[in-house]
Design a protein around this motif. Structure first.
Motif, mmCIF file in Angstrom:
data_model
loop_
_atom_site.group_PDB
_atom_site.id
_atom_site.type_symbol
_atom_site.label_atom_id
_atom_site.label_comp_id
_atom_site.label_asym_id
_atom_site.label_seq_id
_atom_site.Cartn_x
_atom_site.Cartn_y
_atom_site.Cartn_z
ATOM 1 N N ILE A 29 50.523 47.741 30.957
ATOM 2 C CA ILE A 29 49.110 48.080 30.778
ATOM 3 C C ILE A 29 48.425 48.138 32.137
ATOM 4 O O ILE A 29 48.537 47.207 32.942
ATOM 5 N N GLN A 30 47.709 49.225 32.383
ATOM 6 C CA GLN A 30 46.953 49.394 33.629
ATOM 7 C C GLN A 30 45.461 49.416 33.314
ATOM 8 O O GLN A 30 44.989 50.310 32.623
ATOM 9 N N GLY A 31 44.746 48.397 33.794
ATOM 10 C CA GLY A 31 43.304 48.362 33.622
ATOM 11 C C GLY A 31 42.608 48.467 34.971
ATOM 12 O O GLY A 31 43.122 49.088 35.907
ATOM 13 N N CYS A 32 41.462 47.829 35.071
ATOM 14 C CA CYS A 32 40.734 47.769 36.336
ATOM 15 C C CYS A 32 40.157 46.367 36.454
ATOM 16 O O CYS A 32 39.306 45.965 35.664
ATOM 17 N N GLY A 33 40.665 45.610 37.421
ATOM 18 C CA GLY A 33 40.268 44.221 37.543
ATOM 19 C C GLY A 33 38.931 44.021 38.228
ATOM 20 O O GLY A 33 38.262 44.974 38.640
ATOM 21 N N GLY A 34 38.563 42.760 38.353
ATOM 22 C CA GLY A 34 37.306 42.420 39.000
ATOM 23 C C GLY A 34 37.001 40.950 38.835
ATOM 24 O O GLY A 34 37.855 40.149 38.443
ATOM 25 N N HIS A 35 35.764 40.589 39.087
ATOM 26 C CA HIS A 35 35.321 39.205 39.010
ATOM 27 C C HIS A 35 35.179 38.791 37.547
ATOM 28 O O HIS A 35 34.622 39.532 36.738
ATOM 29 N N GLY A 36 35.696 37.594 37.230
ATOM 30 C CA GLY A 36 35.614 37.105 35.865
ATOM 31 C C GLY A 36 34.197 36.896 35.377
ATOM 32 O O GLY A 36 33.948 36.866 34.167
ATOM 33 N N ALA A 37 33.269 36.766 36.298
ATOM 34 C CA ALA A 37 31.867 36.575 35.908
ATOM 35 C C ALA A 37 31.177 37.881 35.548
ATOM 36 O O ALA A 37 30.074 37.871 34.980
ATOM 37 N N TYR A 38 31.825 39.024 35.880
ATOM 38 C CA TYR A 38 31.209 40.330 35.621
ATOM 39 C C TYR A 38 32.197 41.240 34.874
ATOM 40 O O TYR A 38 32.604 42.301 35.376
ATOM 41 N N PRO A 39 32.589 40.851 33.670
ATOM 42 C CA PRO A 39 33.593 41.627 32.936
ATOM 43 C C PRO A 39 33.133 43.035 32.607
ATOM 44 O O PRO A 39 33.965 43.914 32.378
ATOM 45 N N GLN A 40 31.783 43.259 32.590
ATOM 46 C CA GLN A 40 31.288 44.606 32.278
ATOM 47 C C GLN A 40 31.697 45.628 33.330
ATOM 48 O O GLN A 40 31.684 46.840 33.069
ATOM 49 N N ASP A 41 32.081 45.144 34.504
ATOM 50 C CA ASP A 41 32.497 46.051 35.575
ATOM 51 C C ASP A 41 34.015 46.273 35.608
ATOM 52 O O ASP A 41 34.527 46.886 36.544
ATOM 53 N N THR A 42 34.706 45.759 34.604
ATOM 54 C CA THR A 42 36.168 45.862 34.574
ATOM 55 C C THR A 42 36.621 46.623 33.324
ATOM 56 O O THR A 42 35.840 46.867 32.406
ATOM 57 N N ARG A 43 37.905 46.966 33.314
ATOM 58 C CA ARG A 43 38.592 47.428 32.093
ATOM 59 C C ARG A 43 39.739 46.437 31.901
ATOM 60 O O ARG A 43 40.770 46.531 32.535
ATOM 61 N N ASP A 44 39.488 45.479 31.038
ATOM 62 C CA ASP A 44 40.281 44.255 30.982
ATOM 63 C C ASP A 44 41.631 44.465 30.290
ATOM 64 O O ASP A 44 41.694 44.685 29.069
ATOM 65 N N PRO A 45 42.755 44.366 31.019
ATOM 66 C CA PRO A 45 44.069 44.534 30.383
ATOM 67 C C PRO A 45 44.477 43.329 29.536
ATOM 68 O O PRO A 45 45.364 43.444 28.687
ATOM 69 N N VAL A 46 43.852 42.173 29.777
ATOM 70 C CA VAL A 46 44.187 40.987 28.999
ATOM 71 C C VAL A 46 43.773 41.170 27.547
ATOM 72 O O VAL A 46 44.542 40.925 26.612
ATOM 73 N N VAL A 47 42.531 41.624 27.345
ATOM 74 C CA VAL A 47 42.040 41.854 25.989
ATOM 75 C C VAL A 47 42.851 42.947 25.303
ATOM 76 O O VAL A 47 43.191 42.849 24.117
ATOM 77 N N ALA A 48 43.215 43.984 26.061
ATOM 78 C CA ALA A 48 44.038 45.049 25.495
ATOM 79 C C ALA A 48 45.402 44.512 25.080
ATOM 80 O O ALA A 48 45.934 44.875 24.015
#
Length: 387
Positions: free
Chosen positions: A191-210
């Protein structure tokens, strides 16, 4: 146990062979010392028709019977497992991290015992081809031996194999017609998402949830997409992702196994996995790649050969049971490649009380080796009797 008297007479010699093999285990295709030991014994028995180096270290030896007739194939696997042994036996593995934890040392010994007897008596028509195979536990030596043409080259008409089974009565035989061992496939999901800061999940595409969504959906394949009485296992066994509590990672990886008996069921699982991975990836805004590694096919016994093999087993089992309706196993076996090409049968031979297969405390029961050797020998004599 109604073993052949001559074979019972060299039972101690068989135990010595088996313990030598146990002390010197080898992995995968690299069973060169094991093969050399096998060839040395075969030559002692007066067997000269020996081919080596098949599938790297496999051996096929031919014993000529009396007069024209078909060729029956008998197979034993030779490889060990990457396990540290804990038996404490005098003959324990001398190779750190490698041991015979699945009884292949015993399988090889039983076939050698049958070879010794058959080479002495030759009370059969046609020929017997003794197949000593590497890499059952790994890449599939059975497949490679078939691809390298042993069945055609030696004109083998049918094939048989035994596998030791702890936890059931010693010297008993257990089998069934049709599928007896499962097909095994491995799936990988990247799975390829887009990471970032855990405090700002709206700025990511979270592969963990997927990944979590995919795993949950995969559970519905068995519970909602197949007929309940068709045995099937789909197990997610690995999820790897993330590095810290405040970082949404870029990627996730899912891995698992598929065990099935029917090709239509197998194809259904593959199709549903593709649909789940693609659909969940779209819904979570990530990309995902599914890879399926097709492993050993199902091991399928010929019903007629099972009936015949059971008759032979009753000749040598004595008071021990011969069971022909044993439940099939979700484990896999590369003897399946030989049974795909030729009719035959695969049977389990009772080990008695012992540690389980693939356990560091497992050790083959030498008392059942003459039973297995007698089974192989009688099988040949009854399948190809001298007039």
């Amino acid at each position: 146990m109604a073993v052949i008297n001559r074979i019972a007479g060299f039972a101690e010699e068989m135990a010595a062979w088996r313990r030598h093999l146990h002390a010197h285990p080898e992995l995968g295709f690299e069973c060169h010392e094991t093969a050399a030991y096998v060839v040395e014994r075969l030559r002692e028995f007066g067997i000269n028709g020996i081919e080596t180096g098949i599938a790297t270290s496999g051996v096929v030896a031919v014993i000529e019977g009396q007069g024209e007739g078909p060729t029956i194939g008998l197979r034993a696997d030779m490889d060990a497992l990457p396990i540290d042994e804990t038996t404490g036996a005098i003959w324990a593995s001398e190779t750190p991290g490698v041991m015979h934890a699945c009884g292949h040392d015993g399988h090889t010994t039983m076939l050698l015992g049958a070879a010794k007897y058959l080479a002495e008596t030759r009370n059969f028509k046609g020929r017997v081809a003794l197949i000593f195979q590497p890499a059952e536990e790994g890449p599939g030596g059975g497949r490679v031996m078939v691809e390298e043409g042993i069945l055609d080259r030696y004109d083998i008409s049918e094939v048989y194999a035994l596998h030791t089974l702890p936890g059931v009565e010693a010297g008993g035989f257990f089998t069934c017609p049709g599928p007896i061992m499962a097909a095994v496939d491995t799936f990988h999901i990247d799975i390829q998402g887009c990471g970032g800061h855990g405090a700002y999940p709206q700025d990511t595409r979270d592969p963990v949830v997927a990944a979590v969504g995919m795993v949950q959906a995969i559970q519905t394949i068995v519970s909602r997409n197949h007929y309940t009485l068709d045995e099937l296992v789909v197990s997610v066994t690995q999820i790897h992702t993330g590095s810290a509590e405040n970082i949404v990672p870029d990627t996730a990886y899912i891995n698992g196994t598929i065990r099935s008996f029917d090709k239509d069921v197998q194809q259904m699982v593959w199709a549903r996995l593709r649909e789940i991975v693609e659909g969940q990836a779209t819904s979570y805004g990530v990309s995902a790649e599914l890879r399926i590694d097709q492993g050993y096919p199902a091991t399928v016994n010929d019903p007629g050969r099972v009936t015949f093999a059971a008759e032979v087993a009753r000749d040598v089992a004595g008071e021990a049971p011969v069971v022909t309706d044993r439940s099939r196993e979700m484990g896999a076996e590369d003897f399946s490649y030989m049974l795909n090409e030729r009719p035959g049968a695969y049977l389990f031979l009772g080990q008695g009380d012992a540690a389980g297969l693939h356990h560091p405390g497992f050790d083959f029961n030498d008392a059942v080796a003459p039973v297995g050797a007698s089974f192989f020998a009688r099988l040949v004599e009854r399948a190809q009797p001298v007039a």
